[in-house]
Design a protein around this motif. Structure first.
Motif, PDB file in Angstrom:
ATOM      1  N   GLN A  59      10.167  39.857  56.746  1.00 33.85           N
ATOM      2  CA  GLN A  59       8.161  40.562  57.702  1.00 33.85           C
ATOM      3  C   GLN A  59       9.043  41.242  58.677  1.00 33.85           C
ATOM      4  N   VAL A  60      10.741  40.569  58.721  1.00 36.05           N
ATOM      5  CA  VAL A  60      11.061  41.388  60.359  1.00 36.05           C
ATOM      6  C   VAL A  60      11.614  42.649  59.579  1.00 36.05           C
ATOM      7  N   GLY A  61      12.175  42.449  58.094  1.00 37.07           N
ATOM      8  CA  GLY A  61      13.217  43.737  57.558  1.00 37.07           C
ATOM      9  C   GLY A  61      14.177  44.082  57.901  1.00 37.07           C
ATOM     10  N   ILE A  62      14.930  42.480  57.940  1.00 38.88           N
ATOM     11  CA  ILE A  62      16.076  41.828  57.734  1.00 38.88           C
ATOM     12  C   ILE A  62      16.517  41.491  56.711  1.00 38.88           C
ATOM     13  N   SER A  63      17.970  40.988  56.518  1.00 40.10           N
ATOM     14  CA  SER A  63      18.534  40.548  55.370  1.00 40.10           C
ATOM     15  C   SER A  63      18.479  38.257  55.689  1.00 40.10           C
ATOM     16  N   PRO A  64      18.165  38.096  55.319  1.00 39.00           N
ATOM     17  CA  PRO A  64      18.402  36.207  55.524  1.00 39.00           C
ATOM     18  C   PRO A  64      19.689  35.848  56.243  1.00 39.00           C
ATOM     19  N   ALA A  65      20.549  37.136  55.916  1.00 40.15           N
ATOM     20  CA  ALA A  65      21.455  36.683  56.373  1.00 40.15           C
ATOM     21  C   ALA A  65      22.021  36.829  57.916  1.00 40.15           C
ATOM     22  N   TYR A  66      20.864  38.087  58.064  1.00 37.38           N
ATOM     23  CA  TYR A  66      21.299  39.078  59.132  1.00 37.38           C
ATOM     24  C   TYR A  66      20.424  38.350  60.174  1.00 37.38           C
ATOM     25  N   LEU A  67      19.345  37.244  59.705  1.00 31.50           N
ATOM     26  CA  LEU A  67      18.045  36.091  60.495  1.00 31.50           C
ATOM     27  C   LEU A  67      19.112  35.359  60.941  1.00 31.50           C
ATOM     28  N   SER A  68      19.518  34.989  60.292  1.00 33.35           N
ATOM     29  CA  SER A  68      20.814  33.560  59.698  1.00 33.35           C
ATOM     30  C   SER A  68      21.603  33.893  61.327  1.00 33.35           C
ATOM     31  N   ASP A  69      21.921  34.642  61.043  1.00 28.86           N
ATOM     32  CA  ASP A  69      23.526  35.256  61.919  1.00 28.86           C
ATOM     33  C   ASP A  69      22.640  35.405  63.495  1.00 28.86           C
ATOM     34  N   ILE A  70      21.303  36.139  63.840  1.00 25.64           N
ATOM     35  CA  ILE A  70      20.536  35.832  65.133  1.00 25.64           C
ATOM     36  C   ILE A  70      19.952  34.719  65.855  1.00 25.64           C
ATOM     37  N   LEU A  71      19.923  33.509  64.401  1.00 22.13           N
ATOM     38  CA  LEU A  71      18.794  32.569  64.976  1.00 22.13           C
ATOM     39  C   LEU A  71      20.239  31.217  65.234  1.00 22.13           C
ATOM     40  N   HIS A  72      21.384  31.700  64.751  1.00 24.41           N
ATOM     41  CA  HIS A  72      22.820  30.819  65.026  1.00 24.41           C
ATOM     42  C   HIS A  72      23.845  31.766  66.219  1.00 24.41           C
ATOM     43  N   GLY A  73      22.796  32.291  67.323  1.00 25.47           N
ATOM     44  CA  GLY A  73      23.929  33.209  67.920  1.00 25.47           C
ATOM     45  C   GLY A  73      24.588  34.484  67.859  1.00 25.47           C
ATOM     46  N   ASN A  74      24.904  34.113  66.606  1.00 22.01           N
ATOM     47  CA  ASN A  74      26.114  35.098  66.158  1.00 22.01           C
ATOM     48  C   ASN A  74      26.031  36.371  66.911  1.00 22.01           C
ATOM     49  N   ARG A  75      24.500  36.809  66.628  1.00 21.77           N
ATOM     50  CA  ARG A  75      24.305  38.374  66.927  1.00 21.77           C
ATOM     51  C   ARG A  75      23.093  38.410  67.984  1.00 21.77           C
ATOM     52  N   ILE A  76      24.060  39.565  68.844  1.00 24.00           N
ATOM     53  CA  ILE A  76      22.782  40.070  69.995  1.00 24.00           C
ATOM     54  C   ILE A  76      21.564  40.959  69.600  1.00 24.00           C
ATOM     55  N   ALA A  77      20.536  40.078  69.419  1.00 24.89           N
ATOM     56  CA  ALA A  77      19.167  40.935  69.163  1.00 24.89           C
ATOM     57  C   ALA A  77      18.238  41.010  69.459  1.00 24.89           C
ATOM     58  N   GLU A  78      17.974  41.432  70.766  1.00 20.76           N
ATOM     59  CA  GLU A  78      16.812  40.965  71.402  1.00 20.76           C
ATOM     60  C   GLU A  78      15.594  41.511  71.202  1.00 20.76           C
ATOM     61  N   ASP A  79      15.419  42.672  70.194  1.00 21.22           N
ATOM     62  CA  ASP A  79      14.975  43.306  70.057  1.00 21.22           C
ATOM     63  C   ASP A  79      13.877  42.505  68.657  1.00 21.22           C
ATOM     64  N   ARG A  80      15.204  41.683  67.854  1.00 21.83           N
ATOM     65  CA  ARG A  80      14.429  41.661  66.916  1.00 21.83           C
ATOM     66  C   ARG A  80      13.871  40.152  67.502  1.00 21.83           C
ATOM     67  N   VAL A  81      14.287  39.367  68.488  1.00 24.18           N
ATOM     68  CA  VAL A  81      13.417  38.270  68.690  1.00 24.18           C
ATOM     69  C   VAL A  81      12.645  38.309  69.120  1.00 24.18           C
ATOM     70  N   ARG A  82      12.468  39.559  69.619  1.00 30.70           N
ATOM     71  CA  ARG A  82      10.889  39.895  69.900  1.00 30.70           C
ATOM     72  C   ARG A  82       9.662  40.074  68.919  1.00 30.70           C
TER      73      ARG A  82
END
Length: 60
Positions: free
Chosen positions: A26-49
């Motif tokens: 739905q977000v248009g990203i890979s599951p691995a990238y989503l996992s990184d966002i959720l675990h705080g390994n990536r800072i992607a405030e636009d994706r969080v919104r």
């Protein structure tokens, strides 16, 4: 904050009976990238919104 966000997202997905793979699609990203966002390994405030909007979560 990130741990709370991950719990919030996971809880909402369970309520909706949806997977993290579905959310990533739905977000248009890979599951691995989503996992990184959720675990705080990536800072992607636009994706969080975007995630908050898709799941209709409160907050920024």
């Amino acid at each position: 904050m990130r741990e709370a966000f991950e719990i919030e997202v996971t809880t909402k997905l369970i309520k909706l009976k949806k997977s993290k793979a579905w959310l990533a699609e739905q977000v248009g990203i890979s599951p691995a990238y989503l996992s990184d966002i959720l675990h705080g390994n990536r800072i992607a405030e636009d994706r969080v919104r975007q995630i908050r909007k898709i799941l209709k979560l409160e907050g920024d």
